[in-house]
Design a protein around this motif. Structure first.
Motif, PDB file in Angstrom:
ATOM      1  N   ASP A  92       0.827  -1.209   0.000  1.00 27.44           N
ATOM      2  CA  ASP A  92       0.000   0.000   0.000  1.00 27.44           C
ATOM      3  C   ASP A  92       0.860   1.257   0.000  1.00 27.44           C
ATOM      4  O   ASP A  92       2.034   1.230   0.383  1.00 27.44           O
ATOM      5  CB  ASP A  92      -0.921   0.010   1.227  1.00 27.44           C
ATOM      6  N   ARG A  93       0.252   2.353  -0.435  1.00 26.39           N
ATOM      7  CA  ARG A  93       0.926   3.649  -0.470  1.00 26.39           C
ATOM      8  C   ARG A  93       0.266   4.581   0.545  1.00 26.39           C
ATOM      9  O   ARG A  93      -0.958   4.677   0.605  1.00 26.39           O
ATOM     10  CB  ARG A  93       0.832   4.256  -1.864  1.00 26.39           C
ATOM     11  N   ILE A  94       1.084   5.274   1.340  1.00 30.77           N
ATOM     12  CA  ILE A  94       0.555   6.223   2.323  1.00 30.77           C
ATOM     13  C   ILE A  94       1.190   7.584   2.099  1.00 30.77           C
ATOM     14  O   ILE A  94       2.412   7.701   1.958  1.00 30.77           O
ATOM     15  CB  ILE A  94       0.815   5.756   3.773  1.00 30.77           C
ATOM     16  N   ARG A  95       0.349   8.607   2.070  1.00 27.77           N
ATOM     17  CA  ARG A  95       0.810   9.983   2.036  1.00 27.77           C
ATOM     18  C   ARG A  95       0.195  10.692   3.241  1.00 27.77           C
ATOM     19  O   ARG A  95      -1.020  10.630   3.448  1.00 27.77           O
ATOM     20  CB  ARG A  95       0.394  10.687   0.743  1.00 27.77           C
ATOM     21  N   ILE A  96       1.027  11.327   4.039  1.00 25.62           N
ATOM     22  CA  ILE A  96       0.550  12.028   5.231  1.00 25.62           C
ATOM     23  C   ILE A  96       0.558  13.516   4.936  1.00 25.62           C
ATOM     24  O   ILE A  96       1.619  14.101   4.675  1.00 25.62           O
ATOM     25  CB  ILE A  96       1.419  11.716   6.463  1.00 25.62           C
ATOM     26  N   PHE A  97      -0.629  14.119   4.936  1.00 27.13           N
ATOM     27  CA  PHE A  97      -0.752  15.557   4.724  1.00 27.13           C
ATOM     28  C   PHE A  97      -0.606  16.244   6.078  1.00 27.13           C
ATOM     29  O   PHE A  97      -1.482  16.134   6.941  1.00 27.13           O
ATOM     30  CB  PHE A  97      -2.105  15.895   4.109  1.00 27.13           C
ATOM     31  N   CYS A  98       0.488  16.946   6.271  1.00 34.70           N
ATOM     32  CA  CYS A  98       0.813  17.518   7.581  1.00 34.70           C
ATOM     33  C   CYS A  98       0.385  18.980   7.667  1.00 34.70           C
ATOM     34  O   CYS A  98       0.833  19.809   6.879  1.00 34.70           O
ATOM     35  CB  CYS A  98       2.310  17.412   7.843  1.00 34.70           C
ATOM     36  N   ASP A  99      -0.458  19.262   8.612  1.00 30.91           N
ATOM     37  CA  ASP A  99      -0.929  20.617   8.887  1.00 30.91           C
ATOM     38  C   ASP A  99      -0.380  21.033  10.247  1.00 30.91           C
ATOM     39  O   ASP A  99      -0.902  20.631  11.278  1.00 30.91           O
ATOM     40  CB  ASP A  99      -2.464  20.629   8.870  1.00 30.91           C
ATOM     41  N   ALA A 100       0.738  21.784  10.233  1.00 30.40           N
ATOM     42  CA  ALA A 100       1.375  22.245  11.468  1.00 30.40           C
ATOM     43  C   ALA A 100       1.722  21.091  12.395  1.00 30.40           C
ATOM     44  O   ALA A 100       1.463  21.134  13.596  1.00 30.40           O
ATOM     45  CB  ALA A 100       0.471  23.249  12.186  1.00 30.40           C
ATOM     46  N   VAL A 101       2.320  20.039  11.845  1.00 29.11           N
ATOM     47  CA  VAL A 101       2.723  18.862  12.619  1.00 29.11           C
ATOM     48  C   VAL A 101       4.196  19.004  12.999  1.00 29.11           C
ATOM     49  O   VAL A 101       5.048  19.323  12.167  1.00 29.11           O
ATOM     50  CB  VAL A 101       2.496  17.568  11.813  1.00 29.11           C
ATOM     51  N   SER A 102       4.515  18.747  14.268  1.00 28.90           N
ATOM     52  CA  SER A 102       5.879  18.906  14.758  1.00 28.90           C
ATOM     53  C   SER A 102       6.800  17.826  14.195  1.00 28.90           C
ATOM     54  O   SER A 102       6.358  16.748  13.797  1.00 28.90           O
ATOM     55  CB  SER A 102       5.906  18.854  16.282  1.00 28.90           C
ATOM     56  N   SER A 103       8.082  18.122  14.189  1.00 25.64           N
ATOM     57  CA  SER A 103       9.062  17.146  13.718  1.00 25.64           C
ATOM     58  C   SER A 103       9.082  15.910  14.609  1.00 25.64           C
ATOM     59  O   SER A 103       9.319  14.788  14.144  1.00 25.64           O
ATOM     60  CB  SER A 103      10.453  17.784  13.660  1.00 25.64           C
ATOM     61  N   GLU A 104       8.823  16.103  15.902  1.00 23.43           N
ATOM     62  CA  GLU A 104       8.775  14.962  16.831  1.00 23.43           C
ATOM     63  C   GLU A 104       7.621  14.022  16.474  1.00 23.43           C
ATOM     64  O   GLU A 104       7.786  12.789  16.483  1.00 23.43           O
ATOM     65  CB  GLU A 104       8.621  15.456  18.266  1.00 23.43           C
TER      66      GLU A 104
END
Length: 266
Positions: free
Chosen positions: A55-67
């Motif tokens: 499977d393929r996953i793309r995470i759309f990050c909205d103000a997500v911390s590096s941690e």
């Protein structure tokens, strides 16, 4: 068929926009669970509900911390993944400055950038691919995505919602539904949905303009039109739920699902 999961991770909204005018202020969403708790449990539940290395996953990050990004990467069940930044909610006009603030009660006024990115991904896919847009407060049961993938492998075309929204049995004035019997679960037709749903490429492309228009106000009203024209089903009982007070899928102990998900942290 390639199963594509697009997961919207958002750490800027500490409370639900549908219930709190100031989404930057922390508040419990259900029980004593905060947004941070729920995001982690949901991510763990998704990755342990049928995701494989195919499977393929793309995470759309909205103000997500590096941690948080590092932690999420450590929980992944596939090597085909990518984190992509999307403009934060502050990128869009605030409620008071929006030109038409009273046309929709939800104060998160815009997801246009996210859906433009989503459609870029869809258009780059193959005709038989399935694309699942999943918001970060939808908790999944074990095997939920296995069931979804098998449905499309069996030739299904249309929308699939892994959750059984309680509105179907309370707020809806017309409660008629078509029920399809299955060996493990049953499926029922649904008249509408939130923005968490999946469909094959052809179905998504058919309603591109409606979806893009709806994203301007985070308005899922386009689903009423779309679901009257193509198949749209959900499982009964639900395989996932909107993990927020008043919205959970009926007759499942979601607190136990929460604990199950958290037990899979690596």
């Amino acid at each position: 068929m390639k199963f594509n999961l697009y997961f919207r991770a958002n750490e800027s909204a500490k409370s639900a926009g549908s219930t709190n005018e100031d989404i930057t202020k922390e508040s419990y969403r259900i029980g004593t669970h905060t947004k941070e708790d729920i995001l982690r449990a949901v991510w763990l539940s998704v990755n342990n509900s049928g995701i494989t290395n195919e499977d393929r996953i793309r995470i759309f990050c909205d103000a997500v911390s590096s941690e948080t990004i590092t932690w999420m990467a450590n929980q992944l069940k596939t090597k085909d993944f990518e984190f992509k930044e999307v403009p934060p909610l502050s990128y869009c006009p605030g409620f008071e400055s929006h030109p038409f603030p009273d046309l929709h009660p939800v104060r998160i006024n815009c997801s246009l950038a996210l859906f433009k990115l989503f459609y870029e991904e869809i258009e780059a896919g193959e005709d038989d691919d399935v694309f699942y847009l999943c918001e970060d407060d939808y908790l999944h049961r074990a095997g939920a995505l296995q069931v979804a993938k098998q449905l499309y492998l069996n030739g299904y075309k249309g929308f699939f919602l892994p959750y059984d929204y309680p509105d179907r049995y309370t707020l809806d004035t017309n409660r008629k539904a078509e029920v399809i019997l299955g060996p493990g679960i049953h499926l029922r037709s649904v008249p509408s949905a939130t923005f968490t749903m999946m469909a094959d490429k052809q179905t998504w492309m058919r309603f591109k303009l409606d979806v893009i228009r709806g994203s301007v106000f985070c308005d899922d009203g386009w689903t009423w039109k779309a679901f009257s024209q193509v198949a749209a089903v959900c499982p009964i009982p639900g395989l996932s739920c909107h993990f927020q007070e008043g919205y959970i899928s009926p007759y499942i102990n979601w607190d136990e699902i929460f604990k199950w998900a958290m037990s899979h942290e690596q």
